[in-house]
Design a protein around this motif. Structure first.
Motif, PDB file in Angstrom:
ATOM      1  N   THR A   1      11.806  36.389  15.804  1.00  0.00           N
ATOM      2  CA  THR A   1      11.241  35.791  14.400  1.00  0.00           C
ATOM      3  C   THR A   1      12.079  35.264  13.786  1.00  0.00           C
ATOM      4  O   THR A   1      11.881  34.287  12.869  1.00  0.00           O
ATOM      5  CB  THR A   1      10.753  37.306  13.934  1.00  0.00           C
ATOM      6  OG1 THR A   1       9.997  38.018  14.921  1.00  0.00           O
ATOM      7  CG2 THR A   1       9.747  37.186  12.731  1.00  0.00           C
TER       8      THR A   1
ATOM      9  N   ASP B   1      -0.094  43.358  26.302  1.00  0.00           N
ATOM     10  CA  ASP B   1      -0.748  43.794  25.263  1.00  0.00           C
ATOM     11  C   ASP B   1      -2.124  44.208  25.534  1.00  0.00           C
ATOM     12  O   ASP B   1      -2.858  43.502  26.059  1.00  0.00           O
ATOM     13  CB  ASP B   1      -0.702  43.067  23.904  1.00  0.00           C
ATOM     14  CG  ASP B   1       0.749  43.309  23.325  1.00  0.00           C
ATOM     15  OD1 ASP B   1       0.966  44.761  23.096  1.00  0.00           O
ATOM     16  OD2 ASP B   1       1.401  42.298  22.880  1.00  0.00           O
TER      17      ASP B   1
ATOM     18  N   ARG C   1      12.168  45.522  20.059  1.00  0.00           N
ATOM     19  CA  ARG C   1      11.685  45.712  21.439  1.00  0.00           C
ATOM     20  C   ARG C   1      12.655  46.226  22.373  1.00  0.00           C
ATOM     21  O   ARG C   1      13.940  46.005  22.378  1.00  0.00           O
ATOM     22  CB  ARG C   1      11.232  44.388  22.049  1.00  0.00           C
ATOM     23  CG  ARG C   1      10.777  44.266  23.450  1.00  0.00           C
ATOM     24  CD  ARG C   1       9.854  42.788  23.306  1.00  0.00           C
ATOM     25  NE  ARG C   1       9.649  42.674  24.774  1.00  0.00           N
ATOM     26  CZ  ARG C   1       8.979  41.564  25.075  1.00  0.00           C
ATOM     27  NH1 ARG C   1       8.813  40.760  24.350  1.00  0.00           N
ATOM     28  NH2 ARG C   1       8.997  41.071  26.365  1.00  0.00           N
TER      29      ARG C   1
END
Ligand code: WT7
Length: 651
Positions: free
Chosen positions: A315, A506, A532
């Motif tokens: 990010t 996911d 994570r």
């Protein structure tokens, strides 16, 4: 004061569904949902158009997209440089005096630092020359182990400028994690700092760097002086950043990179205990990072964009550094803790800097909810236009609180689903299109094809849960490989549905309008406060203790952090220990091996954990136990009685 602008309006019929106002639609880059259909009709044409318009190429590509099993490439033959696109071109376009970086140090008695695009160009060019003087060449790897200071961005950009690949290691990772990553990437140079401030205290980062450097392939280390802490410098290896920069020239010709050259490696947790080096290529990454930053946050000249992530995570790479800078806006970099000196630090920065887009993680929002609204009341947040969230599924309460209290009920929340592997955002609601619905991320970004499949590979229907996959042609910034481990790349992402479907790990659901709700990871990867982490990594750390025979780590839901690790520990036969001492030692091992973010919230010393007849630990059962849920069917277990004994221990 003028009335703050209203950027969203409620749906007339559905509760808690919001749409962009006309005002937002007018300023938005995209305001018509037809973009989705158009882009998917011909994704290659869509991305080619965006790439041509948004990125400066030294040479145009020969082919927009090529694909063969496990090998795909965008803008093949195209030539570009990421740092040139993030910095130089804005100076050439007359925007040199605009702020590129606004840096907020943690100590409140230090001044905010503003770096214009011209200044950034000089700093990046100088550091590019420094890297070259230390022997860094196109194709090499540079390790970056840095706190949230402008030099972290400068180091990344300079690495990109010389055509090397950076491997940024999160500053809170342990020396051992650093060493593993430097070794794996065979890094030539490490850029670090003496330290940084966290909750009012200086932390010595160089000490950790030095430990991690022992026996590593790194030949030269550059250290930024931030805190002035006492540090050990090794003759011949260590250099001070400011000393090298003093004599460096501001003239530097960016390396001409191929689209398919390696831009960076970023290590992330997989299903095993060993993190994998996710590889991103220059061309596709540049285009998707640029476009998603622009469209998702509606970036325009003069905007002050703030993503609160750390540069150590994807990010931070994409939405602190490359994305906003390639768009020529100002990116805010904050050094410290969000609750220092008090719980309104972030709101104060938003007010002082006039932040227009704010991008954070659900875990931060949940922490602020607990502190109450009085921290917000003192601050004027009316500069905000768009809010973003990322990193984990957001619960409805957190969404509504963010919407009402931070956004004042005026701003859309763009919930962005993506991964280290996707490099940039993949699923979200575009601000000028909407709708914004709590807990729904939205639709695949234009030009991206996502499918929800069942275990057989058939598409699932509305509201039936499925596995989230990305379908060929793959997103431009999708992972190109696992560094040095092609077999791992194949196994982790393509063994489920073959080479035409990237498997995200996911689970998700889709509503009748095509909006996707992410339900969470299906593998042994946890999401702890947005970080994570594989259960196996924590197990490996705990397993280093000489009295530990075996351990099993599972996640437990947590109000603030989303998930926290819980460790079940089985001791060697006959081991006699004081359980409090042992727990402390195990926490110490986790700190040393991974870093404090991975600390188990609870350690349960057990004589047995439930296992299948073939001897595999049944994590599913341990997970339901820590949640206080019924463990379900135990008939397939070799030792069903272990479950009852554990239940007693946990209660
Ligand atoms: C995993 C990837 C994307 C950068 C930060 C995390 C979860 C990410 C969302 C979201 C629900 C999300 C997924 C994904 N995740 N964004 N908006 N809603 N879940 O990157 O460390 O590679 O983790 O984070 O489970 O697989 P990462």
């Amino acid at each position: 004061m003028t009335e703050p602008k209203q950027w969203v309006k409620p749906d007339p019929e559905k509760e808690d569904v919001f749409w962009p106002t006309e005002e937002l639609k007018e300023t938005a880059w995209v305001s018509d949902e037809s973009i989705y259909e158009e882009a998917l009709e011909n994704p290659e044409e869509f991305w080619a158009e965006q790439a041509e318009e948004g990125i400066d190429w030294y040479e145009k590509w020969d082919e927009v997209y090529t694909e063969e099993p496990y090998n795909y490439e965008w803008f093949v033959g195209g030539k570009l440089n990421l740092a040139y696109n993030a910095v130089d071109r804005h100076v050439e376009n007359g925007k040199g005096d605009e702020n590129a970086i606004v840096w907020e140090p943690e100590p409140t008695d230090e001044d905010t630092v503003r770096i214009t695009y011209s200044e950034l160009k000089d700093e990046v060019s100088k550091f590019a020359n420094v890297l070259e003087s230390l022997g860094v060449e196109k194709g090499d790897r540079v390790g970056i182990y840095m706190p949230m200071i402008p030099e972290a961005l400068i180091a990344m950009l300079a690495t990109a400028r010389v055509g090397a690949a950076h491997s940024v290691v999160f500053s809170a990772f342990s020396p051992e994690s650093l060493k593993d990553r430097l070794d794996d990437a065979n890094a030539k140079v490490l850029v670090t700092a003496d330290g940084y401030y966290r909750r009012g205290k200086p932390l010595n980062l160089k000490k950790n760097a030095n430990k991690g450097l022992r026996g590593s392939p790194v030949e030269n280390v550059v250290t930024v002086k931030r805190t002035g802490a006492d540090v050990e410098m090794e003759e011949g290896r260590d250099h001070w950043y400011h000393e090298l920069m003093e004599g460096a020239s501001t003239e530097h010709e960016p390396a001409v990179m191929d689209s398919s050259d390696l831009a960076f490696i970023l290590y992330t947790s997989g299903t095993t205990g060993k993190p994998k080096g996710v590889m991103h290529h220059v061309g596709g990454y540049a285009v998707q990072a640029y476009l998603t930053a622009k469209w998702n946050f509606n970036l325009h000249e003069g905007d002050i964009f703030w993503c609160t992530a750390d540069v150590g995570w994807i990010t931070g790479h994409t939405y602190i550094n490359y994305g906003p800078l390639m768009n020529g806006v100002t990116t805010v970099v904050y050094e410290g803790a969000p609750d220092y000196p008090e719980y309104d630090r972030l709101w104060e920065i938003i007010e002082d800097e006039g932040v227009t887009q704010f991008y954070t993680a659900p875990t931060a929002i949940r922490m602020f909810i607990k502190q109450g609204e009085e921290w917000l009341e003192k601050h004027d947040l009316s500069s905000l236009q768009i809010l973003g969230t990322v990193g984990e599924p957001i619960n409805k309460d957190a969404w509504m609180w963010y919407f009402e209290h931070i956004g004042g009920g005026r701003c859309p929340i763009v919930d962005t689903w993506w991964q280290t592997e996707t490099g940039a955002n993949v699923i979200n609601a575009l601000p000028g299109v909407g709708p914004f619905i709590p807990v729904y991320a939205g639709k695949p970004f234009p030009g991206i094809n996502a499918d929800l499949l069942d275990t057989e590979g058939n598409p699932v229907g509305v509201d039936e849960g499925g596995y989230l996959t990305l379908k060929s042609p793959f997103p431009p910034s999708l992972i190109r490989g696992v560094y040095k481990r092609p077999e791992k790349f194949k196994e982790e992402y393509w063994s489920e549905y073959g080479p035409r479907y990237y498997f995200t790990s996911d689970g998700a659901r889709i509503d009748e309008d095509g909006n996707i709700r992410i339900t969470g990871r299906l593998d042994d990867v946890m999401n702890v406060a947005g970080h994570r982490l594989a259960t196996g990594e924590v197990e490996n750390a705990i397993g280093k203790h000489e009295l530990v025979a075996e351990s099993a780590v599972v996640s437990r839901p947590d109000d603030v952090k989303g998930e926290v690790p819980i460790a079940f520990v089985m001791l060697e036969r006959g081991a006699e220990v004081d359980s409090e001492t042992l727990k402390k030692e195990l926490i110490g091992l986790v700190d040393d091996t991974i870093g404090p973010t991975a600390r188990p919230a609870d350690i349960i010393i057990a004589d047995e954990v439930p296992k299948t007849r073939s001897g595999k630990i049944m994590r599913r059962i341990l997970k339901s136990l820590v949640k206080g849920e019924n463990p379900g069917d135990l008939t397939t277990l070799r030792n069903p009685e272990a479950v009852e004994r554990l239940q007693e221990k946990i209660q």
